[in-house]
Scaffold this motif. Structure first.
Motif, short mmCIF file in Angstrom:
data_model
loop_
_atom_site.label_atom_id
_atom_site.label_comp_id
_atom_site.label_asym_id
_atom_site.label_seq_id
_atom_site.Cartn_x
_atom_site.Cartn_y
_atom_site.Cartn_z
N SER A 13 0.82 -1.22 0.00
CA SER A 13 0.00 0.00 0.00
C SER A 13 0.84 1.26 0.00
O SER A 13 2.03 1.24 0.31
CB SER A 13 -0.95 0.00 1.20
N ARG A 14 0.17 2.37 -0.33
CA ARG A 14 0.84 3.67 -0.31
C ARG A 14 -0.17 4.74 0.06
O ARG A 14 -1.33 4.46 0.24
CB ARG A 14 1.51 3.99 -1.66
N PRO A 19 -0.92 2.40 4.58
CA PRO A 19 0.20 2.63 5.50
C PRO A 19 -0.23 2.83 6.96
O PRO A 19 0.49 2.42 7.86
CB PRO A 19 0.86 3.89 4.94
N LYS A 34 7.61 -3.22 3.61
CA LYS A 34 6.97 -2.27 2.70
C LYS A 34 7.59 -2.41 1.31
O LYS A 34 8.76 -2.11 1.11
CB LYS A 34 7.15 -0.85 3.23
N GLU A 36 7.98 -1.11 -2.19
CA GLU A 36 7.78 0.17 -2.88
C GLU A 36 8.17 0.06 -4.35
O GLU A 36 9.11 -0.65 -4.70
CB GLU A 36 8.60 1.26 -2.20
N ASP A 41 6.93 5.20 -2.42
CA ASP A 41 5.59 5.63 -2.02
C ASP A 41 5.41 7.09 -2.44
O ASP A 41 6.29 7.93 -2.21
CB ASP A 41 5.47 5.49 -0.50
N ASP A 42 4.25 7.39 -3.04
CA ASP A 42 4.00 8.76 -3.52
C ASP A 42 4.28 9.81 -2.46
O ASP A 42 4.76 10.91 -2.76
CB ASP A 42 2.54 8.90 -3.96
N ARG A 44 6.42 10.11 -0.24
CA ARG A 44 7.82 10.52 0.02
C ARG A 44 8.10 11.91 -0.56
O ARG A 44 9.00 12.61 -0.09
CB ARG A 44 8.80 9.50 -0.55
N PHE A 58 5.05 11.33 4.92
CA PHE A 58 5.52 9.94 4.89
C PHE A 58 5.97 9.49 6.28
O PHE A 58 5.66 8.38 6.72
CB PHE A 58 6.67 9.79 3.90
N ASN A 62 4.72 5.60 8.65
CA ASN A 62 5.54 4.49 8.13
C ASN A 62 6.64 4.01 9.08
O ASN A 62 7.58 3.34 8.64
CB ASN A 62 6.15 4.90 6.78
N SER A 67 11.82 -1.36 4.18
CA SER A 67 11.51 -0.97 2.80
C SER A 67 12.34 -1.76 1.80
O SER A 67 13.57 -1.84 1.92
CB SER A 67 11.77 0.53 2.59
#
Length: 404
Positions: A13-14, A19, A34, A36, A41-42, A44, A58, A62, A67
């Protein structure tokens, strides 16, 4: 120990709903990996504000995760993912319905690899129904689910809630679904597919508003800071700001009238019972409001609390995170981050007496654990990982950032 020790979660997920769900699981002891995409993740990149170069958004949802950067659009990337699923307990995703099937990693594929796997799918409208393929975002769900129509001042345009309540609430339902599925798996030995949506969350939370509509046939109207079924139970303006007071029964009403110096209102035929007060709120509330303008919020809150009447100020975050009670409840924590330094974040809201949650790790840097995960859980050697990195199937953190 922590309650979810030994549970491994793969997080696809993002943004926020997924999250938030997986952060909660991680706080309670689950190992969350996570996964990615190559660009991360958008969120970030969602800022400002940034803490040094890390997005505050973010960082907020998280922590306690590892990651790995993995390109699921490639055959080798999918193979690696499915090897991870074989040894996992839960997969969480919040893509639009059908996306996992297009990537050839839908639930039917996952359960063939691991019959005990639990897949939690978070979406705007759910995995079934005419709207399943519509994109879903928090602000849309608040509107379609009815929250926006009852939020705001009477006679004014509707407004959304001040934070992303549909996203966060659906993340919480996903946690409840996952924990329920884990308990069920202990009895059946089988995993299952959990389907939660932002729209269903908003509708399920209508509770007494829906009940009022079913009983009366009338759509609820926005009440501002008030309650449709209880009076007075709302926000009032004071001499220096705003405060809330909640007169939830008639015995509290008598105490309330004594505090404000209006004892004659206790047995007034228009206000004696809550039903009377609801029917005559248009007269009562302005009368009370004029009284409350004479003293400060602090003075009113202290007077009501001394009399045993629920009341409280309207605080800003700068006041909340210096409040001694909030600090005593450990709802403000600090985590050391390798690039951002000390990062402040909210604490764990669930307090377990024997197996409490724990905040152990900072929100991960992009791809920080790629090499560790590929080695430990997939069994790849350094040479193979380097090959995959050169083909942009994975990205490996090199101490500053992932390889380009």
């Amino acid at each position: 120990m922590r309650p979810l020790d030994g549970i491994r979660v793969i997080d696809l997920s993002r943004i926020l709903s997924g999250p938030y769900c997986t952060m909660t699981l991680a706080d309670l002891g689950a190992e969350v990996i996570k996964v990615e995409p190559p660009n991360g993740d958008d969120t970030r990149g969602w800022g400002p504000p940034f803490v040094v170069e890390e997005s505050a958004y973010f960082l907020s949802v998280n922590r306690n995760k590892k990651s790995i950067v993995l390109n699921l659009k490639t055959e080798e990337g999918r193979e690696i993912f499915l090897k991870m699923v074989k040894e996992a307990d839960v997969v969480v995703e919040n893509f639009r319905p059908g996306t996992l099937d297009r990537l050839k990693i839908g639930y039917d594929v996952l359960k063939e690899v691991n019959p005990r796997i639990i897949l939690a799918s978070i979406s705007g409208y759910g995995q079934t129904g005419p709207y399943r393929n519509k994109p879903g975002y928090d602000v849309i769900a608040q509107g379609v689910g009815g929250l926006t129509s009852v939020t705001g001042e009477p006679g004014r345009p509707p407004v959304k809630a001040g934070f992303s309540i549909a996203d966060i609430g659906t993340g919480m339902w996903a946690v409840i679904g996952i924990q329920s599925a884990l308990i069920a798996r202990e009895k059946t030995g089988q995993g299952q597919w959990i389907d939660v949506s932002l729209l269903d969350t908003m509708i399920s939370w209508q509770t007494y508003l829906a009940g009022n509509y079913f009983a009366s046939g009338k759509d609820p109207e926005p009440q501002g800071g008030a309650h449709p079924n209880i009076v007075p139970y709302q926000l009032f303006e004071s001499a220096d700001g705003y405060f809330n007071v909640a007169v939830g029964n008639d015995s509290l009403w008598a105490k309330f009238c004594q505090v404000i110096g209006e004892e004659e209102l206790i047995d007034h035929p228009k206000y004696k019972t809550n039903a009377d007060r609801v029917r005559h709120r248009e007269e009562l509330i302005p009368y009370l409001q004029n009284i409350f303008l004479k003293r400060t919020s602090k003075e009113w809150v202290e007077a009501f609390e001394e009399a045993g009447i629920p009341a409280g100020p309207v605080l800003k975050l700068s006041e909340i995170f210096t409040d001694p009670h909030v600090l005593a409840r450990e709802q403000l924590v600090e985590v050391e981050h390798p690039t951002a330094g000390k990062v402040k974040m909210t604490g764990i809201p669930v307090k377990l007496s024997d197996t409490p949650g724990e905040i152990k790790d900072h929100p991960p840097l992009l791809g920080q654990h790629t090499e560790e995960i590929l080695t430990k859980y997939v069994g790849l050697e350094e040479k193979k990982i380097k090959e995959l990195a050169e083909k942009n199937i994975v990205k490996v953190y090199n101490g500053q950032k992932v390889n380009n």
